[in-house]
Design a protein around this motif. Sequence first.
Motif, PDB file in Angstrom:
ATOM      1  N   ILE A  79     -14.677 -12.127  15.579  1.00  0.00           N
ATOM      2  CA  ILE A  79     -15.250 -12.491  14.279  1.00  0.00           C
ATOM      3  C   ILE A  79     -15.524 -13.982  14.202  1.00  0.00           C
ATOM      4  O   ILE A  79     -16.557 -14.422  13.695  1.00  0.00           O
ATOM      5  CB  ILE A  79     -14.294 -12.058  13.149  1.00  0.00           C
ATOM      6  N   ALA A  80     -14.591 -14.779  14.722  1.00  0.00           N
ATOM      7  CA  ALA A  80     -14.704 -16.227  14.570  1.00  0.00           C
ATOM      8  C   ALA A  80     -15.755 -16.847  15.479  1.00  0.00           C
ATOM      9  O   ALA A  80     -16.353 -17.874  15.121  1.00  0.00           O
ATOM     10  CB  ALA A  80     -13.346 -16.876  14.841  1.00  0.00           C
ATOM     11  N   HIS A  81     -15.979 -16.270  16.641  1.00  0.00           N
ATOM     12  CA  HIS A  81     -16.799 -16.937  17.652  1.00  0.00           C
ATOM     13  C   HIS A  81     -18.179 -17.387  17.152  1.00  0.00           C
ATOM     14  O   HIS A  81     -18.558 -18.550  17.395  1.00  0.00           O
ATOM     15  CB  HIS A  81     -16.950 -16.055  18.891  1.00  0.00           C
ATOM     16  N   PRO A  82     -18.952 -16.530  16.475  1.00  0.00           N
ATOM     17  CA  PRO A  82     -20.266 -17.013  16.010  1.00  0.00           C
ATOM     18  C   PRO A  82     -20.162 -18.205  15.070  1.00  0.00           C
ATOM     19  O   PRO A  82     -21.003 -19.106  15.106  1.00  0.00           O
ATOM     20  CB  PRO A  82     -20.845 -15.786  15.287  1.00  0.00           C
ATOM     21  N   HIS A  83     -19.129 -18.235  14.248  1.00  0.00           N
ATOM     22  CA  HIS A  83     -18.919 -19.365  13.342  1.00  0.00           C
ATOM     23  C   HIS A  83     -18.594 -20.638  14.130  1.00  0.00           C
ATOM     24  O   HIS A  83     -19.073 -21.726  13.794  1.00  0.00           O
ATOM     25  CB  HIS A  83     -17.772 -19.067  12.371  1.00  0.00           C
ATOM     26  N   LEU A  84     -17.765 -20.487  15.174  1.00  0.00           N
ATOM     27  CA  LEU A  84     -17.407 -21.636  15.996  1.00  0.00           C
ATOM     28  C   LEU A  84     -18.634 -22.202  16.708  1.00  0.00           C
ATOM     29  O   LEU A  84     -18.802 -23.422  16.816  1.00  0.00           O
ATOM     30  CB  LEU A  84     -16.343 -21.245  17.032  1.00  0.00           C
ATOM     31  N   ALA A 198      -8.285 -26.457  10.317  1.00  0.00           N
ATOM     32  CA  ALA A 198      -8.132 -25.688   9.078  1.00  0.00           C
ATOM     33  C   ALA A 198      -7.622 -24.289   9.418  1.00  0.00           C
ATOM     34  O   ALA A 198      -7.877 -23.780  10.513  1.00  0.00           O
ATOM     35  CB  ALA A 198      -9.463 -25.610   8.330  1.00  0.00           C
ATOM     36  N   PRO A 199      -6.910 -23.655   8.471  1.00  0.00           N
ATOM     37  CA  PRO A 199      -6.326 -22.339   8.741  1.00  0.00           C
ATOM     38  C   PRO A 199      -7.283 -21.188   8.464  1.00  0.00           C
ATOM     39  O   PRO A 199      -8.164 -21.289   7.610  1.00  0.00           O
ATOM     40  CB  PRO A 199      -5.146 -22.294   7.773  1.00  0.00           C
ATOM     41  N   ILE A 200      -7.071 -20.099   9.187  1.00  0.00           N
ATOM     42  CA  ILE A 200      -7.782 -18.841   8.948  1.00  0.00           C
ATOM     43  C   ILE A 200      -6.740 -17.849   8.441  1.00  0.00           C
ATOM     44  O   ILE A 200      -5.692 -17.664   9.074  1.00  0.00           O
ATOM     45  CB  ILE A 200      -8.450 -18.330  10.228  1.00  0.00           C
ATOM     46  N   ARG A 201      -7.028 -17.243   7.299  1.00  0.00           N
ATOM     47  CA  ARG A 201      -6.031 -16.396   6.642  1.00  0.00           C
ATOM     48  C   ARG A 201      -6.464 -14.937   6.598  1.00  0.00           C
ATOM     49  O   ARG A 201      -7.656 -14.628   6.535  1.00  0.00           O
ATOM     50  CB  ARG A 201      -5.764 -16.905   5.219  1.00  0.00           C
ATOM     51  N   GLY A 202      -5.467 -14.049   6.615  1.00  0.00           N
ATOM     52  CA  GLY A 202      -5.721 -12.621   6.525  1.00  0.00           C
ATOM     53  C   GLY A 202      -5.731 -12.139   5.090  1.00  0.00           C
ATOM     54  O   GLY A 202      -5.728 -12.934   4.143  1.00  0.00           O
ATOM     55  N   ALA A 209      -4.647 -17.497  12.259  1.00  0.00           N
ATOM     56  CA  ALA A 209      -5.181 -18.346  13.325  1.00  0.00           C
ATOM     57  C   ALA A 209      -5.518 -19.702  12.718  1.00  0.00           C
ATOM     58  O   ALA A 209      -5.445 -19.891  11.501  1.00  0.00           O
ATOM     59  CB  ALA A 209      -6.423 -17.714  13.953  1.00  0.00           C
ATOM     60  N   ALA A 210      -5.871 -20.632  13.580  1.00  0.00           N
ATOM     61  CA  ALA A 210      -6.320 -21.945  13.114  1.00  0.00           C
ATOM     62  C   ALA A 210      -7.468 -22.395  13.991  1.00  0.00           C
ATOM     63  O   ALA A 210      -7.513 -22.071  15.186  1.00  0.00           O
ATOM     64  CB  ALA A 210      -5.184 -22.959  13.165  1.00  0.00           C
ATOM     65  N   ARG A 234     -14.757 -25.087   5.292  1.00  0.00           N
ATOM     66  CA  ARG A 234     -15.695 -24.040   4.862  1.00  0.00           C
ATOM     67  C   ARG A 234     -15.871 -22.996   5.963  1.00  0.00           C
ATOM     68  O   ARG A 234     -15.943 -21.791   5.683  1.00  0.00           O
ATOM     69  CB  ARG A 234     -17.049 -24.645   4.496  1.00  0.00           C
ATOM     70  N   THR A 235     -15.923 -23.464   7.195  1.00  0.00           N
ATOM     71  CA  THR A 235     -16.059 -22.532   8.318  1.00  0.00           C
ATOM     72  C   THR A 235     -14.829 -21.636   8.421  1.00  0.00           C
ATOM     73  O   THR A 235     -14.942 -20.421   8.602  1.00  0.00           O
ATOM     74  CB  THR A 235     -16.254 -23.308   9.633  1.00  0.00           C
ATOM     75  N   ALA A 236     -13.650 -22.226   8.290  1.00  0.00           N
ATOM     76  CA  ALA A 236     -12.415 -21.444   8.345  1.00  0.00           C
ATOM     77  C   ALA A 236     -12.351 -20.442   7.191  1.00  0.00           C
ATOM     78  O   ALA A 236     -11.916 -19.297   7.371  1.00  0.00           O
ATOM     79  CB  ALA A 236     -11.205 -22.373   8.309  1.00  0.00           C
ATOM     80  N   ASP A 237     -12.792 -20.858   6.015  1.00  0.00           N
ATOM     81  CA  ASP A 237     -12.798 -19.955   4.858  1.00  0.00           C
ATOM     82  C   ASP A 237     -13.759 -18.795   5.081  1.00  0.00           C
ATOM     83  O   ASP A 237     -13.472 -17.649   4.696  1.00  0.00           O
ATOM     84  CB  ASP A 237     -13.181 -20.716   3.592  1.00  0.00           C
ATOM     85  N   ALA A 238     -14.911 -19.082   5.697  1.00  0.00           N
ATOM     86  CA  ALA A 238     -15.883 -18.021   5.970  1.00  0.00           C
ATOM     87  C   ALA A 238     -15.316 -17.016   6.974  1.00  0.00           C
ATOM     88  O   ALA A 238     -15.499 -15.798   6.814  1.00  0.00           O
ATOM     89  CB  ALA A 238     -17.181 -18.629   6.501  1.00  0.00           C
ATOM     90  N   ILE A 239     -14.635 -17.519   8.000  1.00  0.00           N
ATOM     91  CA  ILE A 239     -14.005 -16.621   8.970  1.00  0.00           C
ATOM     92  C   ILE A 239     -12.913 -15.798   8.287  1.00  0.00           C
ATOM     93  O   ILE A 239     -12.791 -14.587   8.524  1.00  0.00           O
ATOM     94  CB  ILE A 239     -13.415 -17.424  10.143  1.00  0.00           C
TER      95      ILE A 239
END
Length: 253
Positions: A79-84, A198-202, A209-210, A234-239
Amino acid sequence: MSQTVDRALSILPLLAEGPADLGRVADRLGVHKSTALRLLRTLHEHGLVYRQSDQRYRLGARLFALAQEAVENLDIREIAHPHLVRLNEHCGHTVHLAVYEENEVLYIDKVESRYPVRMYSRIGKPVAITVAAVAKLCLADLPEAERRVLAEKLDYPLYTPRSTPNAPAFLKELARVREQGWATDLGGHEESINCVAAPIRGTDGRVVAAMSVSAPNVVVTADELLTLLPLVRRTADAISGEYSGRTPAKDTV
């Protein structure tokens, strides 16, 4: 049986250091050569180690295939890769994704900088847990009692004058990170490298993740890198939204 499994698994970190002969394996395990040979043969049968023509053993291709399969099956990475990638395309700097597992924080994805100066970091490699920004975010989310127990167990290498020196300082930093919701490593691991994360939350709000953006001083100053913090968040929030199913995938850059 548990002792046999423990001994067999202890061979893998040894071979990760480089090929080793039977005698070295036996010495490291503290067993007779016949016992070490029996363990190596079992691992060889499963493709986890390989015997070279010089009779030394190295890690087998099957182990790397399993590791890659495990990484690919981590949904957060997919999920995160395209955002990264989009973040990297926007800022040009190295972008990392990391998770906390078994008292280690590991990189599970990396998008390289477009600049000639590259960072020495690899997918699957543990981060410098007492100084890395992604580690601070993962550990700051732990319950307080768990944070304290872990902090007391850690070593505190002084990589640079800015490294975290001891457990009290680390716990104070984690409390600050927990309150502000983001983290930095400004020369704590390498004096020339700065990082914002920034953190990534479930779905439950816990950190799963971060992610971070890192760059050397020769490319961008610490102050200039910090201006990217709103975009990183913002990227972390979107992920987080996509991972938890709260929002559909969207471009944040």
